[in-house]
Design a protein around this motif. Structure first.
Motif, PDB file in Angstrom:
ATOM      1  N   LEU A 141     104.700  26.253  38.560  1.00  0.00           N
ATOM      2  CA  LEU A 141     104.427  25.126  39.454  1.00  0.00           C
ATOM      3  C   LEU A 141     105.653  24.215  39.588  1.00  0.00           C
ATOM      4  O   LEU A 141     105.914  23.660  40.657  1.00  0.00           O
ATOM      5  CB  LEU A 141     103.231  24.320  38.932  1.00  0.00           C
ATOM      6  CG  LEU A 141     101.873  25.038  38.980  1.00  0.00           C
ATOM      7  CD1 LEU A 141     100.789  24.174  38.343  1.00  0.00           C
ATOM      8  CD2 LEU A 141     101.503  25.382  40.416  1.00  0.00           C
ATOM      9  N   LEU A 142     106.409  24.062  38.498  1.00  0.00           N
ATOM     10  CA  LEU A 142     107.646  23.283  38.580  1.00  0.00           C
ATOM     11  C   LEU A 142     108.637  23.923  39.540  1.00  0.00           C
ATOM     12  O   LEU A 142     109.349  23.242  40.273  1.00  0.00           O
ATOM     13  CB  LEU A 142     108.291  23.160  37.188  1.00  0.00           C
ATOM     14  CG  LEU A 142     107.640  22.191  36.200  1.00  0.00           C
ATOM     15  CD1 LEU A 142     108.415  22.189  34.889  1.00  0.00           C
ATOM     16  CD2 LEU A 142     107.581  20.781  36.775  1.00  0.00           C
ATOM     17  N   TYR A 143     108.683  25.266  39.544  1.00  0.00           N
ATOM     18  CA  TYR A 143     109.559  25.968  40.472  1.00  0.00           C
ATOM     19  C   TYR A 143     109.190  25.674  41.915  1.00  0.00           C
ATOM     20  O   TYR A 143     110.056  25.635  42.795  1.00  0.00           O
ATOM     21  CB  TYR A 143     109.490  27.475  40.226  1.00  0.00           C
ATOM     22  CG  TYR A 143     110.485  27.970  39.215  1.00  0.00           C
ATOM     23  CD1 TYR A 143     111.837  28.098  39.536  1.00  0.00           C
ATOM     24  CD2 TYR A 143     110.090  28.323  37.940  1.00  0.00           C
ATOM     25  CE1 TYR A 143     112.750  28.546  38.605  1.00  0.00           C
ATOM     26  CE2 TYR A 143     110.998  28.780  37.001  1.00  0.00           C
ATOM     27  CZ  TYR A 143     112.323  28.888  37.339  1.00  0.00           C
ATOM     28  OH  TYR A 143     113.225  29.341  36.416  1.00  0.00           O
ATOM     29  N   SER A 144     107.895  25.458  42.181  1.00  0.00           N
ATOM     30  CA  SER A 144     107.473  25.188  43.554  1.00  0.00           C
ATOM     31  C   SER A 144     108.084  23.880  44.062  1.00  0.00           C
ATOM     32  O   SER A 144     108.466  23.764  45.221  1.00  0.00           O
ATOM     33  CB  SER A 144     105.949  25.133  43.646  1.00  0.00           C
ATOM     34  OG  SER A 144     105.443  23.978  43.005  1.00  0.00           O
ATOM     35  N   LYS A 145     108.190  22.886  43.185  1.00  0.00           N
ATOM     36  CA  LYS A 145     108.803  21.614  43.582  1.00  0.00           C
ATOM     37  C   LYS A 145     110.290  21.785  43.855  1.00  0.00           C
ATOM     38  O   LYS A 145     110.842  21.200  44.784  1.00  0.00           O
ATOM     39  CB  LYS A 145     108.585  20.565  42.488  1.00  0.00           C
ATOM     40  CG  LYS A 145     107.118  20.147  42.339  1.00  0.00           C
ATOM     41  CD  LYS A 145     106.966  18.992  41.361  1.00  0.00           C
ATOM     42  CE  LYS A 145     105.514  18.540  41.294  1.00  0.00           C
ATOM     43  NZ  LYS A 145     105.330  17.376  40.384  1.00  0.00           N
ATOM     44  N   ILE A 146     110.952  22.591  43.019  1.00  0.00           N
ATOM     45  CA  ILE A 146     112.379  22.857  43.239  1.00  0.00           C
ATOM     46  C   ILE A 146     112.572  23.633  44.539  1.00  0.00           C
ATOM     47  O   ILE A 146     113.514  23.414  45.285  1.00  0.00           O
ATOM     48  CB  ILE A 146     112.960  23.643  42.046  1.00  0.00           C
ATOM     49  CG1 ILE A 146     112.856  22.810  40.773  1.00  0.00           C
ATOM     50  CG2 ILE A 146     114.413  24.034  42.310  1.00  0.00           C
ATOM     51  CD1 ILE A 146     113.220  23.556  39.504  1.00  0.00           C
ATOM     52  N   VAL A 267     117.397  35.111  36.717  1.00  0.00           N
ATOM     53  CA  VAL A 267     117.600  33.722  37.118  1.00  0.00           C
ATOM     54  C   VAL A 267     119.007  33.233  36.795  1.00  0.00           C
ATOM     55  O   VAL A 267     119.690  32.662  37.636  1.00  0.00           O
ATOM     56  CB  VAL A 267     116.550  32.803  36.452  1.00  0.00           C
ATOM     57  CG1 VAL A 267     116.863  31.341  36.732  1.00  0.00           C
ATOM     58  CG2 VAL A 267     115.158  33.144  36.981  1.00  0.00           C
ATOM     59  N   VAL A 268     119.457  33.496  35.570  1.00  0.00           N
ATOM     60  CA  VAL A 268     120.770  32.969  35.162  1.00  0.00           C
ATOM     61  C   VAL A 268     121.902  33.744  35.841  1.00  0.00           C
ATOM     62  O   VAL A 268     122.718  33.166  36.565  1.00  0.00           O
ATOM     63  CB  VAL A 268     120.919  33.025  33.624  1.00  0.00           C
ATOM     64  CG1 VAL A 268     122.297  32.526  33.223  1.00  0.00           C
ATOM     65  CG2 VAL A 268     119.847  32.177  32.956  1.00  0.00           C
ATOM     66  N   LEU A 283     116.667  25.728  35.255  1.00  0.00           N
ATOM     67  CA  LEU A 283     116.712  26.072  33.837  1.00  0.00           C
ATOM     68  C   LEU A 283     115.566  25.425  33.061  1.00  0.00           C
ATOM     69  O   LEU A 283     115.144  25.934  32.021  1.00  0.00           O
ATOM     70  CB  LEU A 283     118.054  25.637  33.225  1.00  0.00           C
ATOM     71  CG  LEU A 283     119.286  26.431  33.675  1.00  0.00           C
ATOM     72  CD1 LEU A 283     120.547  25.827  33.064  1.00  0.00           C
ATOM     73  CD2 LEU A 283     119.154  27.899  33.287  1.00  0.00           C
ATOM     74  N   ILE A 284     115.026  24.289  33.571  1.00  0.00           N
ATOM     75  CA  ILE A 284     113.931  23.599  32.873  1.00  0.00           C
ATOM     76  C   ILE A 284     112.659  24.441  32.899  1.00  0.00           C
ATOM     77  O   ILE A 284     112.093  24.763  31.851  1.00  0.00           O
ATOM     78  CB  ILE A 284     113.701  22.198  33.472  1.00  0.00           C
ATOM     79  CG1 ILE A 284     114.968  21.340  33.286  1.00  0.00           C
ATOM     80  CG2 ILE A 284     112.496  21.529  32.801  1.00  0.00           C
ATOM     81  CD1 ILE A 284     114.911  20.004  33.996  1.00  0.00           C
ATOM     82  N   ILE A 291     109.557  29.788  26.467  1.00  0.00           N
ATOM     83  CA  ILE A 291     108.766  29.282  25.338  1.00  0.00           C
ATOM     84  C   ILE A 291     107.358  29.883  25.372  1.00  0.00           C
ATOM     85  O   ILE A 291     106.790  30.245  24.343  1.00  0.00           O
ATOM     86  CB  ILE A 291     108.702  27.739  25.367  1.00  0.00           C
ATOM     87  CG1 ILE A 291     110.096  27.152  25.105  1.00  0.00           C
ATOM     88  CG2 ILE A 291     107.706  27.209  24.323  1.00  0.00           C
ATOM     89  CD1 ILE A 291     110.189  25.657  25.356  1.00  0.00           C
ATOM     90  N   GLY A 292     106.803  29.999  26.594  1.00  0.00           N
ATOM     91  CA  GLY A 292     105.494  30.615  26.738  1.00  0.00           C
ATOM     92  C   GLY A 292     105.474  32.045  26.249  1.00  0.00           C
ATOM     93  O   GLY A 292     104.561  32.470  25.532  1.00  0.00           O
ATOM     94  N   VAL A 293     106.508  32.801  26.620  1.00  0.00           N
ATOM     95  CA  VAL A 293     106.623  34.185  26.151  1.00  0.00           C
ATOM     96  C   VAL A 293     106.766  34.217  24.634  1.00  0.00           C
ATOM     97  O   VAL A 293     106.168  35.049  23.946  1.00  0.00           O
ATOM     98  CB  VAL A 293     107.818  34.894  26.831  1.00  0.00           C
ATOM     99  CG1 VAL A 293     108.074  36.260  26.200  1.00  0.00           C
ATOM    100  CG2 VAL A 293     107.562  35.049  28.324  1.00  0.00           C
TER     101      VAL A 293
END
Length: 299
Positions: A141-146, A267-268, A283-284, A291-293
């Motif tokens: 969901l954070l990616y959606s804002k980015i 991604v990186v 990166l956030i 961390i979830g993984v």
């Protein structure tokens, strides 16, 4: 051992994602997909021929393609239909969206697999595994804002819906894989050979209607070396994944999550290679997914 095999699969999947982004950029999507499958299929043809004419040797080296029943062919054909739909949607989305947006959304796939593993296979998650999965969803969901900062509206962009659909179908296929490998006792190379065969047939039918008759589209297609690389890397990743699934103790919910560690590469490194925007901000949520993984693996 099945966890290490899962990490090997993730490594090759990450490299596969980078090559796939290069292969589809400014290119016709379906012919690229067909080319990758043909490249992967060619890898298994020597094993198929060898299994027919020298079965003892190929059984010894572990690459024997076993004869299967008509019913089993039908089950594999169903997987081909599911994955064709997933790949067509995913390739189309990847052509129009940044890899740093597509890959994290795809990383939500373990959540769907997680729910299916509970309902279908009665796999029992711990509290930390629950926490890890919801952290992955929150990070997406954070990616959606980015993504909105890059002019991508997640509510109105049809390619976002395409990649979500591809993710759901891919997760369904992952659950189905456990049935094919463990219940039908298929070995990886047998499943991969016939899966490629049927998927190629399906794509040829689609392309005979949508691409082959249209001269402009044929001219727009550009062959790139990464098309071959995508096919070989994908089959290598799938081989390690299916080998992991052969272990009766393997949990599909954890394997699905382990595979998502490919996002480190996609991604990186992908963000640097393709010079995409907002790499530092991404990166956030990337850290959140990792961390979830980690919580899933070490709970």
């Amino acid at each position: 051992m099945w966890m290490y095999l899962g990490l090997l699969s993730a490594l090759f999947l990450g490299l596969h994602s980078l090559c796939k982004k290069h292969a589809v950029q400014g290119n016709e999507v379906l012919p690229v997909l067909l080319g990758t499958l043909l490249a992967g299929f060619l890898v298994f043809i020597p094993f198929f021929i060898g299994s027919v004419y020298n079965p003892e040797y190929f059984q010894q080296i572990g690459f024997y393609i076993t004869p299967i029943s008509i019913q089993t062919h039908g089950f594999i054909f169903i997987k081909s239909i599911i994955m064709t739909g997933s790949w067509v949607l995913a390739y189309a989305a990847l052509k129009h969206l940044p890899i740093t947006i597509v890959t994290p959304i795809r990383s939500a796939g373990p959540f769907f697999t997680f729910i299916g593993a509970i309902l279908i296979y009665d796999e029992n998650p711990t509290f930390l595994q629950w926490l890890g999965f919801f952290l992955i969803i929150f990070s997406v969901l954070l990616y959606s804002k980015i993504g909105k900062q890059e002019g991508i509206n997640f509510k109105k962009n049809k390619w976002i819906f395409a990649i979500i659909g591809a993710t759901f179908l891919g997760a369904s296929s992952g659950l189905y894989d456990k049935f094919l490998i463990q219940n039908l006792t298929l070995n990886p190379q047998t499943l991969q050979f016939w899966f490629c065969f049927y998927t190629i047939l399906i794509l040829l039918i689609i392309l005979s209607i949508t691409w082959f008759p249209k001269k402009e589209k044929r001219k727009a297609f550009k062959f790139r070396w990464t098309i071959i690389a995508v096919g070989v890397l994908l089959q290598t990743a799938d081989y390690f994944y299916f080998k992991a699934l052969q272990d009766p103790d393997a949990l599909i919910m954890l394997l699905s999550a382990i595979k998502r560690s490919q996002i480190i590469i996609a991604v990186v490194i992908g963000g640097l290679l393709f010079r995409e925007h907002n790499k530092r901000k991404k990166l956030i949520p990337l850290a959140g997914i990792l961390i979830g993984v980690f919580l899933i693996l070490y709970s």
